[in-house]
Scaffold this motif. Structure first.
Motif, PDB file in Angstrom:
ATOM      1  N   GLN A 277      58.272  33.298  28.028  1.00 22.45           N
ATOM      2  CA  GLN A 277      57.638  33.292  29.194  1.00 22.45           C
ATOM      3  C   GLN A 277      57.778  31.759  30.123  1.00 22.45           C
ATOM      4  O   GLN A 277      57.877  31.960  31.235  1.00 22.45           O
ATOM      5  N   PHE A 278      57.817  30.631  29.303  1.00 22.94           N
ATOM      6  CA  PHE A 278      57.847  29.360  29.607  1.00 22.94           C
ATOM      7  C   PHE A 278      59.241  29.305  30.175  1.00 22.94           C
ATOM      8  O   PHE A 278      59.369  28.684  31.359  1.00 22.94           O
ATOM      9  N   ASP A 279      60.504  29.679  29.820  1.00 26.62           N
ATOM     10  CA  ASP A 279      61.647  29.692  30.558  1.00 26.62           C
ATOM     11  C   ASP A 279      61.700  30.351  31.622  1.00 26.62           C
ATOM     12  O   ASP A 279      62.323  30.082  32.694  1.00 26.62           O
ATOM     13  N   ASP A 280      61.086  31.670  31.644  1.00 29.45           N
ATOM     14  CA  ASP A 280      61.115  32.442  32.697  1.00 29.45           C
ATOM     15  C   ASP A 280      60.427  31.803  34.011  1.00 29.45           C
ATOM     16  O   ASP A 280      60.935  31.504  35.107  1.00 29.45           O
ATOM     17  N   VAL A 281      59.303  31.063  33.855  1.00 25.43           N
ATOM     18  CA  VAL A 281      58.574  30.557  34.616  1.00 25.43           C
ATOM     19  C   VAL A 281      59.171  29.147  35.314  1.00 25.43           C
ATOM     20  O   VAL A 281      59.278  29.084  36.503  1.00 25.43           O
ATOM     21  N   ARG A 282      59.585  28.372  34.417  1.00 25.21           N
ATOM     22  CA  ARG A 282      60.706  27.468  34.502  1.00 25.21           C
ATOM     23  C   ARG A 282      61.579  27.746  35.710  1.00 25.21           C
ATOM     24  O   ARG A 282      62.071  27.143  36.639  1.00 25.21           O
ATOM     25  N   ALA A 283      62.477  28.819  35.289  1.00 28.02           N
ATOM     26  CA  ALA A 283      63.537  29.302  36.069  1.00 28.02           C
ATOM     27  C   ALA A 283      63.115  29.819  37.405  1.00 28.02           C
ATOM     28  O   ALA A 283      63.580  29.676  38.624  1.00 28.02           O
ATOM     29  N   ILE A 284      62.033  30.534  37.604  1.00 28.37           N
ATOM     30  CA  ILE A 284      61.492  30.923  38.809  1.00 28.37           C
ATOM     31  C   ILE A 284      61.068  29.724  39.501  1.00 28.37           C
ATOM     32  O   ILE A 284      61.314  29.626  40.778  1.00 28.37           O
ATOM     33  N   MET A 285      60.515  28.548  39.084  1.00 27.81           N
ATOM     34  CA  MET A 285      60.229  27.476  39.807  1.00 27.81           C
ATOM     35  C   MET A 285      61.624  26.674  40.340  1.00 27.81           C
ATOM     36  O   MET A 285      61.677  26.431  41.513  1.00 27.81           O
ATOM     37  N   GLN A 286      62.611  26.769  39.376  1.00 29.34           N
ATOM     38  CA  GLN A 286      63.731  26.060  39.652  1.00 29.34           C
ATOM     39  C   GLN A 286      64.568  26.847  40.986  1.00 29.34           C
ATOM     40  O   GLN A 286      64.811  26.245  41.966  1.00 29.34           O
ATOM     41  N   ASP A 287      64.385  28.146  41.194  1.00 26.42           N
ATOM     42  CA  ASP A 287      65.046  29.049  41.800  1.00 26.42           C
ATOM     43  C   ASP A 287      64.262  29.014  43.341  1.00 26.42           C
ATOM     44  O   ASP A 287      64.655  29.129  44.558  1.00 26.42           O
ATOM     45  N   ILE A 288      62.849  28.884  43.126  1.00 29.92           N
ATOM     46  CA  ILE A 288      62.297  28.830  44.689  1.00 29.92           C
ATOM     47  C   ILE A 288      62.574  27.381  44.915  1.00 29.92           C
ATOM     48  O   ILE A 288      62.665  27.342  46.378  1.00 29.92           O
ATOM     49  N   VAL A 289      62.610  26.256  44.470  1.00 27.08           N
ATOM     50  CA  VAL A 289      63.165  25.070  44.983  1.00 27.08           C
ATOM     51  C   VAL A 289      64.582  24.980  45.577  1.00 27.08           C
ATOM     52  O   VAL A 289      64.790  24.611  46.812  1.00 27.08           O
ATOM     53  N   TYR A 290      65.246  25.835  45.042  1.00 20.89           N
ATOM     54  CA  TYR A 290      66.657  25.864  45.448  1.00 20.89           C
ATOM     55  C   TYR A 290      66.646  26.721  46.842  1.00 20.89           C
ATOM     56  O   TYR A 290      67.542  26.348  47.631  1.00 20.89           O
ATOM     57  N   VAL A 291      65.818  27.736  46.662  1.00 19.04           N
ATOM     58  CA  VAL A 291      65.754  28.566  47.875  1.00 19.04           C
ATOM     59  C   VAL A 291      65.210  28.077  48.867  1.00 19.04           C
ATOM     60  O   VAL A 291      65.682  27.726  50.262  1.00 19.04           O
ATOM     61  N   CYS A 292      64.199  27.023  48.883  1.00 21.08           N
ATOM     62  CA  CYS A 292      63.588  26.143  50.101  1.00 21.08           C
ATOM     63  C   CYS A 292      64.606  25.146  50.410  1.00 21.08           C
ATOM     64  O   CYS A 292      64.887  24.969  51.576  1.00 21.08           O
ATOM     65  N   VAL A 293      65.458  24.647  49.422  1.00 22.29           N
ATOM     66  CA  VAL A 293      66.294  23.692  49.889  1.00 22.29           C
ATOM     67  C   VAL A 293      67.437  24.391  51.007  1.00 22.29           C
ATOM     68  O   VAL A 293      67.767  24.039  51.599  1.00 22.29           O
TER      69      VAL A 293
END
Length: 167
Positions: free
Chosen positions: A19-35
């Motif tokens: 769960q922790f890894d999934d949430v971190r990956a979601i956060m990272q992809d959200i940042v990438y999509v924003c950029v």
């Protein structure tokens, strides 16, 4: 007994780390999509729509962990007041189960990106990277939903019953 305890604790720990890894990956992809959105969309209104949807995705990902009752019990109508949803979007999400709201919002993002490509407001140089991160975001959302709905095994009581029956 030691084997049962170690097995169960290991299972719970692995579930938590997934769960922790999934949430971190979601956060990272959200940042990438924003950029990527910042440089990909020529129309600021389109990138603002994408940011609004990404904030919703982040909120639903956090809420799916069940750690904060507000996030798990929020009604789509309440999100209109926060400016995260329109009335039409809230009506759609109102009939969507909590765990699938996140996927619904990510599908809206994909639809808007495809519309942006069709209308020419999306920079063609960034399309492949943007779609990669959007598909990754959707994959991580699905993984998180799968982990969240998978029932924890009742191994402890089952194994203790077997042990007491054997004795």
């Amino acid at each position: 007994v030691t084997f049962m305890i170690i097995f169960y604790v290991t299972y719970c720990y692995n579930r938590y780390t997934q769960q922790f890894d999934d949430v971190r990956a979601i956060m990272q992809d959200i940042v990438y999509v924003c950029v990527q959105a910042r440089f990909s969309f020529s129309d600021p209104a389109e990138s603002n729509l994408l940011y609004r949807y990404l904030n919703l995705t982040h909120m639903f990902a956090y809420g799916s962990l069940g750690k904060c009752t507000w996030f798990t019990e929020v009604e789509p109508g309440q999100l209109i007041c926060l400016g995260l949803l329109t009335k039409e979007e809230a009506a759609v999400l109102d009939h969507t189960p909590n765990l699938w709201r996140m996927d619904t919002v990510v599908s809206w993002i994909s639809k808007d990106v495809q519309r942006g490509m069709h209308d020419g407001i999306l920079n063609s140089a960034c399309r492949a990277v943007l779609f990669k991160h959007l598909s990754d975001l959707r994959m991580w959302n699905a993984n998180l939903a799968a982990v969240s709905v998978t029932a924890q095994p009742n191994l402890w009581s089952a194994l203790m019953k077997i042990l007491t029956d054997a004795l």
